[in-house]
Design a protein around this motif. Structure first.
Motif, PDB file in Angstrom:
ATOM      1  N   PRO A 131       0.815  -1.224   0.000  1.00 25.54           N
ATOM      2  CA  PRO A 131       0.000   0.000   0.000  1.00 25.54           C
ATOM      3  C   PRO A 131       0.851   1.278   0.000  1.00 25.54           C
ATOM      4  CG  PRO A 131      -0.791  -1.552   1.647  1.00 25.54           C
ATOM      5  CD  PRO A 131       0.489  -2.108   1.120  1.00 25.54           C
ATOM      6  N   ALA A 132       1.987   1.243   0.708  1.00 21.55           N
ATOM      7  CA  ALA A 132       2.853   2.429   0.751  1.00 21.55           C
ATOM      8  C   ALA A 132       3.446   2.716  -0.631  1.00 21.55           C
ATOM      9  CB  ALA A 132       3.965   2.222   1.779  1.00 21.55           C
ATOM     10  N   ASN A 162      13.304   0.341  -7.430  1.00 26.48           N
ATOM     11  CA  ASN A 162      14.592   0.073  -6.798  1.00 26.48           C
ATOM     12  C   ASN A 162      14.901   1.110  -5.723  1.00 26.48           C
ATOM     13  OD1 ASN A 162      15.479  -2.288  -8.019  1.00 26.48           O
ATOM     14  ND2 ASN A 162      16.285  -1.193  -9.808  1.00 26.48           N
ATOM     15  N   ALA A 163      15.835   0.756  -4.814  1.00 28.67           N
ATOM     16  CA  ALA A 163      16.294   1.721  -3.811  1.00 28.67           C
ATOM     17  C   ALA A 163      16.784   2.969  -4.530  1.00 28.67           C
ATOM     18  CB  ALA A 163      17.407   1.102  -2.976  1.00 28.67           C
ATOM     19  N   GLY A 164      16.380   4.123  -4.017  1.00 31.46           N
ATOM     20  CA  GLY A 164      16.799   5.375  -4.636  1.00 31.46           C
ATOM     21  C   GLY A 164      15.831   5.881  -5.689  1.00 31.46           C
ATOM     22  N   ARG A 165      14.879   5.043  -6.110  1.00 33.89           N
ATOM     23  CA  ARG A 165      13.878   5.480  -7.101  1.00 33.89           C
ATOM     24  C   ARG A 165      12.650   6.008  -6.349  1.00 33.89           C
ATOM     25  NH1 ARG A 165      16.294   7.311 -10.509  1.00 33.89           N
ATOM     26  NH2 ARG A 165      14.483   7.321 -11.884  1.00 33.89           N
ATOM     27  N   PRO A 166      11.798   6.791  -7.032  1.00 38.38           N
ATOM     28  CA  PRO A 166      10.769   7.562  -6.292  1.00 38.38           C
ATOM     29  C   PRO A 166       9.682   6.745  -5.590  1.00 38.38           C
ATOM     30  CG  PRO A 166      10.580   7.907  -8.686  1.00 38.38           C
ATOM     31  CD  PRO A 166      11.861   7.179  -8.460  1.00 38.38           C
ATOM     32  N   HIS A 221      10.273   3.789  -4.054  1.00 46.69           N
ATOM     33  CA  HIS A 221      10.896   2.784  -3.186  1.00 46.69           C
ATOM     34  C   HIS A 221      10.466   2.987  -1.734  1.00 46.69           C
ATOM     35  CE1 HIS A 221      13.755  -0.172  -1.788  1.00 46.69           C
ATOM     36  NE2 HIS A 221      14.066   0.646  -0.828  1.00 46.69           N
ATOM     37  N   VAL A 222      10.143   1.889  -1.060  1.00 46.87           N
ATOM     38  CA  VAL A 222       9.796   1.925   0.364  1.00 46.87           C
ATOM     39  C   VAL A 222      10.602   0.819   1.052  1.00 46.87           C
ATOM     40  CG1 VAL A 222       7.950   1.608   2.057  1.00 46.87           C
ATOM     41  CG2 VAL A 222       7.457   2.754  -0.108  1.00 46.87           C
ATOM     42  N   ASP A 223      11.260   1.172   2.144  1.00 44.24           N
ATOM     43  CA  ASP A 223      12.046   0.192   2.897  1.00 44.24           C
ATOM     44  C   ASP A 223      11.153  -0.790   3.630  1.00 44.24           C
ATOM     45  OD1 ASP A 223      14.727   0.299   2.575  1.00 44.24           O
ATOM     46  OD2 ASP A 223      15.031   1.934   4.005  1.00 44.24           O
ATOM     47  N   ARG A 224      11.688  -1.957   3.954  1.00 44.45           N
ATOM     48  CA  ARG A 224      10.902  -2.892   4.750  1.00 44.45           C
ATOM     49  C   ARG A 224      11.833  -3.731   5.624  1.00 44.45           C
ATOM     50  NH1 ARG A 224      11.592  -8.053   2.715  1.00 44.45           N
ATOM     51  NH2 ARG A 224      12.342  -7.983   0.585  1.00 44.45           N
TER      52      ARG A 224
END
Ligand SMILES: [Zn+2]
Ligand SMILES: [Zn+2]
Length: 292
Positions: free
Chosen positions: A103-104, A158-162, A164-167
């Motif tokens: 969802p994020a 990918n990390a660094g792309r708009p 991207h959400v960490d988990r």
């Protein structure tokens, strides 16, 4: 003997059911196949039935999302008892984190002007244990927002792309210990993958080896020839098993055909011997290799 030790089914983000995957492995002339869906053993039972049917040796495994000093590391666990509570708890937290992330990500895509809903993602994730970024990518493809998964990751996910959400990722040091406690063995997947840097470096790999890591996946499509050579040297120095695999995802990943990389039979036997020792030491009831 042709041995492929890293593949995915629809139980995670592959596009084939476990049955279809095992049949495809037989058709591709593989003798040994490991099913290693992300953070789940859900595909094991169906794969076992088909492996007996079509005469393929099946190694039951999984690919666990971990982190080591900030580096995301995919850890292949072979033949663990997935009900061992500490291991089951890591899997639960990883799966929960992944589904909660969808969802994020969708909210960020919406903010970028892309019309996508969580239901669109649920439609493509089907019977997977958790919906994840590859399913968001598939939903973007279905919407016509991108051509394929690769473009979806490169532009948005990918990390660094708009978008991207960490988990949550389980700490690798704990997971190596808990896979051993579950009677299984662990191998770091695509060790240096597509990273521009060779991390985790030799010192961290040595530490992982001292904690009970059994092997390194050296022959993988994401490793250039010179990377494979360097990793082979490190594996030899640390007395680690060397594996090679396709990381097949059905049609979900191009250039990862079944058997495109394989594991040397001698290395495979070393891996099985280590798994046997781990199973005996753990006292758990672990999944045996399914032999036709
Ligand atoms: Zn992986
Ligand atoms: Zn994989």
């Amino acid at each position: 003997m042709r041995i492929d030790l890293h593949t995915h089914s629809r139980a995670s983000d592959g596009t084939q059911s476990p049955e279809e995957l095992v049949r495809a492995a037989a058709a591709a002339g593989l003798d040994v196949l490991a099913l290693t869906d992300h953070d789940t053993a859900d595909g094991w039972a169906a794969a076992e039935v088909t492996a007996r049917d079509v005469g393929v040796t099946l190694v039951r495994g999984m690919e666990i999302s971990t982190q080591l000093d900030g580096w995301g590391v995919h850890l292949l666990a072979y033949l663990p008892d997935p009900t061992y509570p500490p291991l089951a708890e890591h899997l639960r937290r990883v799966l929960e984190g992944r589904s909660g992330r969808t969802p994020a990500i969708v909210a960020r895509l919406n903010a970028l002007g892309i019309d996508l809903t969580v239901d669109d993602v649920a439609r493509v994730s089907g019977d997977a244990a958790a919906s994840g970024r590859p399913h968001v990518a598939d939903a973007l493809v279905a919407r016509g927002a991108v051509r394929d998964r690769d473009e979806a990751f490169a532009r948005y996910l990918n990390a660094g792309r708009p978008a991207h959400v960490d988990r949550y990722a389980a700490p690798l040091r704990e997971v190596v210990r808990d896979v051993a406690g579950a009677g299984g063995v662990s191998v770091i997947a695509h060790v240096w993958g597509r990273r521009r840097v060779q991390e985790p470096g030799p010192d961290l790999l040595a530490e992982a080896a001292s904690l009970g890591l059994t092997g390194l996946e050296v022959d993988h499509q994401d490793h250039a020839p010179q990377v494979r050579a360097r990793l082979r040297d490190i594996a030899r120095d640390l007395d680690l098993v060397v594996t090679g695999s396709s990381d097949h995802h059905g049609t979900g990943k191009v250039d990862h055909d079944l058997g495109c990389n394989t594991t040397d039979p001698e290395q495979y036997e070393r891996l099985l011997a280590a798994a046997q020792a781990a199973a005996a030491a753990s006292g758990r009831s672990t999944p045996a290799v399914v032999r036709p």
